[in-house]
Design a protein around this motif. Structure first.
Motif, mmCIF file in Angstrom:
data_model
loop_
_atom_site.group_PDB
_atom_site.id
_atom_site.type_symbol
_atom_site.label_atom_id
_atom_site.label_comp_id
_atom_site.label_asym_id
_atom_site.label_seq_id
_atom_site.Cartn_x
_atom_site.Cartn_y
_atom_site.Cartn_z
ATOM 1 N N PRO A 1 0.848 -1.193 0.000
ATOM 2 C CA PRO A 1 0.000 0.000 0.000
ATOM 3 C C PRO A 1 0.890 1.251 0.000
ATOM 4 C CG PRO A 1 -0.774 -1.565 1.629
ATOM 5 C CD PRO A 1 0.542 -2.082 1.120
ATOM 6 N N ASN A 2 0.460 2.273 -0.708
ATOM 7 C CA ASN A 2 1.173 3.554 -0.776
ATOM 8 C C ASN A 2 2.566 3.454 -1.405
ATOM 9 O OD1 ASN A 2 -0.997 4.915 0.536
ATOM 10 N ND2 ASN A 2 -0.258 4.018 2.455
ATOM 11 N N SER A 3 2.757 2.483 -2.288
ATOM 12 C CA SER A 3 4.060 2.353 -2.944
ATOM 13 C C SER A 3 4.115 3.111 -4.269
ATOM 14 C CB SER A 3 4.402 0.872 -3.165
ATOM 15 O OG SER A 3 3.457 0.261 -4.014
ATOM 16 N N ASP B 1 -6.795 -3.316 -5.332
ATOM 17 C CA ASP B 1 -6.440 -3.544 -3.933
ATOM 18 C C ASP B 1 -7.395 -4.480 -3.197
ATOM 19 O OD1 ASP B 1 -4.557 -1.703 -4.602
ATOM 20 O OD2 ASP B 1 -5.327 -0.104 -3.356
ATOM 21 N N HIS C 1 -2.249 -5.250 -4.627
ATOM 22 C CA HIS C 1 -1.456 -5.337 -3.407
ATOM 23 C C HIS C 1 -0.688 -6.646 -3.446
ATOM 24 C CE1 HIS C 1 -3.800 -2.462 -0.545
ATOM 25 N NE2 HIS C 1 -3.068 -1.839 -1.419
ATOM 26 N N ASN D 1 8.117 0.217 -6.054
ATOM 27 C CA ASN D 1 8.771 0.777 -4.876
ATOM 28 C C ASN D 1 10.078 0.096 -4.529
ATOM 29 O OD1 ASN D 1 8.840 2.858 -3.062
ATOM 30 N ND2 ASN D 1 7.800 1.747 -1.464
ATOM 31 N N GLU E 1 11.037 8.707 -5.644
ATOM 32 C CA GLU E 1 9.682 8.208 -5.888
ATOM 33 C C GLU E 1 9.153 8.774 -7.208
ATOM 34 O OE1 GLU E 1 5.304 7.848 -3.832
ATOM 35 O OE2 GLU E 1 6.840 9.032 -2.835
#
Length: 163
Positions: free
Chosen positions: A11-13, A77, A102, A133, A146
């Protein structure tokens, strides 16, 4: 040959940032047009503005140009989202499907992706997995890395799509 490009990561990558960047590049640099917006109960709408800050682009959409159709999902996700992609979209006439998944949190979602992939003839479909990531967190300059990783990944996917 149909292509399935899976962008997997935590998550959040930056999976969604990368797919939105890909959509923007296909529209503004390669002149693809939006053919359809996908909308099911699990969809989250994500928007970017174009370079001039005017038009909204992004989200989970079908793009087309010269009889080429590409489906891009900025999400994946949940198990429900993966089911929607493989059961509702996969058998349509898209030459390529790009989606996120994910790859952590007990791997339930990624296990669902594997479950669907088992039924695919790899002589007919090219499956291209990308892990997100790997670059962004390796040193102090995280924000710049990033951004660069998202840019590089979007460009790499465009190469895979042969556009």
């Amino acid at each position: 040959m149909k292509k399935l490009i899976i962008i997997a990561g935590s998550p959040n990558s930056g999976k969604t940032l990368t797919t939105n960047k890909l959509i923007s590049k296909l529209i503004y640099e390669k002149h693809f047009e939006i053919e359809e917006y996908f909308n099911d109960d699990s969809e989250k709408e994500f928007w970017n503005k174009d370079r001039n800050g005017e038009k909204k682009v992004g989200g989970s959409i079908a793009l087309s140009r010269d009889n080429r159709k590409i489906a891009i999902f900025t999400y994946g996700d949940t198990e429900k989202a993966i089911k929607y992609i493989f059961e509702e979209i996969y058998n349509r006439d898209f030459e390529s499907i790009v989606f996120c998944s994910h790859a952590t949190r007990g791997k339930k979602v990624f296990d669902k992706v594997y479950e669907y992939l088992k039924g695919i003839d790899l002589n007919e479909v090219k499956v291209i997995p990308i892990h997100k990531n790997l670059l962004a967190n390796y040193n102090k300059n995280e924000m710049e890395n990033e951004y660069m990783e998202n840019e590089y990944t979007a460009n790499l996917i465009m190469e895979f799509l042969e556009v």
